[in-house]
Write a protein that holds these residues in place. Sequence first.
Motif, PDB file in Angstrom:
ATOM      1  N   ALA A  95      35.625  54.492  40.792  1.00  0.00           N
ATOM      2  CA  ALA A  95      35.529  53.272  41.063  1.00  0.00           C
ATOM      3  C   ALA A  95      35.164  52.545  40.075  1.00  0.00           C
ATOM      4  O   ALA A  95      35.404  51.338  39.581  1.00  0.00           O
ATOM      5  CB  ALA A  95      35.089  53.027  42.432  1.00  0.00           C
ATOM      6  N   ALA A  96      34.232  53.074  39.389  1.00  0.00           N
ATOM      7  CA  ALA A  96      33.378  52.384  38.285  1.00  0.00           C
ATOM      8  C   ALA A  96      34.067  52.268  37.245  1.00  0.00           C
ATOM      9  O   ALA A  96      34.013  51.286  36.415  1.00  0.00           O
ATOM     10  CB  ALA A  96      32.037  53.219  37.991  1.00  0.00           C
ATOM     11  N   GLU A  97      35.385  52.894  36.863  1.00  0.00           N
ATOM     12  CA  GLU A  97      36.116  53.002  35.516  1.00  0.00           C
ATOM     13  C   GLU A  97      37.515  52.231  35.752  1.00  0.00           C
ATOM     14  O   GLU A  97      38.015  51.810  34.792  1.00  0.00           O
ATOM     15  CB  GLU A  97      36.364  54.227  35.046  1.00  0.00           C
ATOM     16  N   LEU A  98      38.085  51.745  36.873  1.00  0.00           N
ATOM     17  CA  LEU A  98      39.002  51.331  37.210  1.00  0.00           C
ATOM     18  C   LEU A  98      39.088  50.011  37.493  1.00  0.00           C
ATOM     19  O   LEU A  98      38.151  49.478  37.938  1.00  0.00           O
ATOM     20  CB  LEU A  98      39.954  52.102  38.217  1.00  0.00           C
ATOM     21  N   ASP A  99      40.169  49.191  37.403  1.00  0.00           N
ATOM     22  CA  ASP A  99      40.433  47.780  37.936  1.00  0.00           C
ATOM     23  C   ASP A  99      40.602  47.886  39.286  1.00  0.00           C
ATOM     24  O   ASP A  99      41.712  48.439  39.902  1.00  0.00           O
ATOM     25  CB  ASP A  99      41.406  47.346  36.971  1.00  0.00           C
ATOM     26  N   VAL A 100      39.737  47.422  40.204  1.00  0.00           N
ATOM     27  CA  VAL A 100      39.762  47.567  41.727  1.00  0.00           C
ATOM     28  C   VAL A 100      39.734  46.230  42.381  1.00  0.00           C
ATOM     29  O   VAL A 100      39.391  45.165  41.883  1.00  0.00           O
ATOM     30  CB  VAL A 100      38.725  48.349  42.108  1.00  0.00           C
ATOM     31  N   SER A 101      40.257  46.346  43.487  1.00  0.00           N
ATOM     32  CA  SER A 101      40.224  45.211  44.599  1.00  0.00           C
ATOM     33  C   SER A 101      39.433  45.559  45.813  1.00  0.00           C
ATOM     34  O   SER A 101      39.515  46.933  46.179  1.00  0.00           O
ATOM     35  CB  SER A 101      41.506  44.653  44.984  1.00  0.00           C
ATOM     36  N   VAL A 102      38.478  44.705  46.135  1.00  0.00           N
ATOM     37  CA  VAL A 102      37.767  45.108  47.519  1.00  0.00           C
ATOM     38  C   VAL A 102      38.127  44.161  48.758  1.00  0.00           C
ATOM     39  O   VAL A 102      37.624  43.815  49.806  1.00  0.00           O
ATOM     40  CB  VAL A 102      36.297  45.106  47.365  1.00  0.00           C
ATOM     41  N   ASP A 103      39.377  43.370  48.511  1.00  0.00           N
ATOM     42  CA  ASP A 103      39.648  42.005  49.280  1.00  0.00           C
ATOM     43  C   ASP A 103      41.359  42.406  49.508  1.00  0.00           C
ATOM     44  O   ASP A 103      41.639  41.243  49.706  1.00  0.00           O
ATOM     45  CB  ASP A 103      39.343  40.847  49.134  1.00  0.00           C
ATOM     46  N   GLY A 104      41.683  43.600  49.662  1.00  0.00           N
ATOM     47  CA  GLY A 104      43.240  43.712  49.821  1.00  0.00           C
ATOM     48  C   GLY A 104      44.222  43.345  48.842  1.00  0.00           C
ATOM     49  O   GLY A 104      45.176  43.137  49.099  1.00  0.00           O
ATOM     50  N   GLY A 105      43.573  43.206  47.612  1.00  0.00           N
ATOM     51  CA  GLY A 105      44.339  42.963  46.359  1.00  0.00           C
ATOM     52  C   GLY A 105      44.519  41.449  46.188  1.00  0.00           C
ATOM     53  O   GLY A 105      45.381  41.299  45.256  1.00  0.00           O
ATOM     54  N   GLN A 106      43.434  40.509  46.681  1.00  0.00           N
ATOM     55  CA  GLN A 106      43.641  39.152  46.436  1.00  0.00           C
ATOM     56  C   GLN A 106      42.757  39.116  44.999  1.00  0.00           C
ATOM     57  O   GLN A 106      43.356  37.994  44.293  1.00  0.00           O
ATOM     58  CB  GLN A 106      42.859  38.518  47.528  1.00  0.00           C
ATOM     59  N   LEU A 114      32.067  43.088  41.524  1.00  0.00           N
ATOM     60  CA  LEU A 114      32.504  42.436  42.656  1.00  0.00           C
ATOM     61  C   LEU A 114      31.504  42.416  43.647  1.00  0.00           C
ATOM     62  O   LEU A 114      30.804  43.124  43.537  1.00  0.00           O
ATOM     63  CB  LEU A 114      33.868  43.398  42.976  1.00  0.00           C
ATOM     64  N   THR A 115      31.633  41.518  44.478  1.00  0.00           N
ATOM     65  CA  THR A 115      30.923  41.321  45.815  1.00  0.00           C
ATOM     66  C   THR A 115      31.769  41.299  46.924  1.00  0.00           C
ATOM     67  O   THR A 115      33.035  41.128  46.810  1.00  0.00           O
ATOM     68  CB  THR A 115      30.051  40.049  45.578  1.00  0.00           C
ATOM     69  N   ILE A 116      31.061  41.686  48.014  1.00  0.00           N
ATOM     70  CA  ILE A 116      31.627  41.397  49.351  1.00  0.00           C
ATOM     71  C   ILE A 116      30.889  40.734  50.350  1.00  0.00           C
ATOM     72  O   ILE A 116      29.654  40.997  50.285  1.00  0.00           O
ATOM     73  CB  ILE A 116      32.575  42.786  49.942  1.00  0.00           C
ATOM     74  N   ALA A 117      31.436  40.004  51.438  1.00  0.00           N
ATOM     75  CA  ALA A 117      30.570  39.586  52.385  1.00  0.00           C
ATOM     76  C   ALA A 117      30.358  40.762  53.310  1.00  0.00           C
ATOM     77  O   ALA A 117      31.289  41.155  53.954  1.00  0.00           O
ATOM     78  CB  ALA A 117      31.272  38.230  53.115  1.00  0.00           C
ATOM     79  N   GLY A 118      29.054  40.935  53.827  1.00  0.00           N
ATOM     80  CA  GLY A 118      28.948  41.914  55.029  1.00  0.00           C
ATOM     81  C   GLY A 118      29.213  41.410  56.291  1.00  0.00           C
ATOM     82  O   GLY A 118      29.757  40.198  56.434  1.00  0.00           O
ATOM     83  N   THR A 119      29.156  41.951  57.322  1.00  0.00           N
ATOM     84  CA  THR A 119      29.431  41.750  58.806  1.00  0.00           C
ATOM     85  C   THR A 119      28.548  40.584  58.990  1.00  0.00           C
ATOM     86  O   THR A 119      28.669  39.875  59.968  1.00  0.00           O
ATOM     87  CB  THR A 119      29.308  43.066  59.587  1.00  0.00           C
ATOM     88  N   THR A 127      30.806  48.256  46.911  1.00  0.00           N
ATOM     89  CA  THR A 127      30.692  49.676  46.663  1.00  0.00           C
ATOM     90  C   THR A 127      31.919  50.401  46.645  1.00  0.00           C
ATOM     91  O   THR A 127      33.030  49.808  46.967  1.00  0.00           O
ATOM     92  CB  THR A 127      29.653  50.261  47.792  1.00  0.00           C
ATOM     93  N   ALA A 128      31.931  51.729  46.042  1.00  0.00           N
ATOM     94  CA  ALA A 128      33.099  52.548  46.201  1.00  0.00           C
ATOM     95  C   ALA A 128      33.882  52.533  47.470  1.00  0.00           C
ATOM     96  O   ALA A 128      35.189  52.396  47.604  1.00  0.00           O
ATOM     97  CB  ALA A 128      32.899  53.917  45.536  1.00  0.00           C
ATOM     98  N   SER A 129      33.138  52.495  48.548  1.00  0.00           N
ATOM     99  CA  SER A 129      33.828  52.750  49.764  1.00  0.00           C
ATOM    100  C   SER A 129      34.617  51.414  50.440  1.00  0.00           C
ATOM    101  O   SER A 129      35.168  51.342  51.234  1.00  0.00           O
ATOM    102  CB  SER A 129      32.809  52.931  50.892  1.00  0.00           C
ATOM    103  N   ASP A 130      34.191  50.346  49.586  1.00  0.00           N
ATOM    104  CA  ASP A 130      34.799  48.962  49.869  1.00  0.00           C
ATOM    105  C   ASP A 130      36.113  48.868  49.147  1.00  0.00           C
ATOM    106  O   ASP A 130      36.984  47.939  49.422  1.00  0.00           O
ATOM    107  CB  ASP A 130      33.914  47.757  49.365  1.00  0.00           C
TER     108      ASP A 130
END
Length: 156
Positions: A95-106, A114-119, A127-130
Amino acid sequence: MKTKRFASLFAIFALATAVPAQAEDVVSLTGNVLVERTVVENGESRIVYQAPDRVVPGDKLVFSTDYDNTTSQDVEQFVVTNPVPAAVTVAPESAAELDVSVDGGQSWGRLADLTIAGTDGAVRAATASDVTHIRWVLPMIAAGENGSLTYNAIVR
């Protein structure tokens, strides 16, 4: 631990591509997944990669996408986008080395950015699990060129 069938894991490992229309006819993609196992032979242990018949939480997997340009035509800016199966989490080192999305590819970027809104609505570092998707942008796939793109994951 509850056993998870490989077939259901592989069924949700679908390849999605975002490529120019003419590139779809030029480059073929093939997905695969292997499980990492430790085997002991003659008192010595070693790591092997096998086609999984079943996986359990904690198993380490290697997902790969092979690409093959079998034509005489070069392809530029070829994009391969893989959704991450819900049954796995991307390994932190991948996860640290790749181009990733945590919002379904948006949106896309390095995990550290990257950041994400918690519950609770509070924004936190992703995090990698996101990770929901992984993307590779290949600047050029020459005529006749082939290769493989991989990432590591862990069964949830």
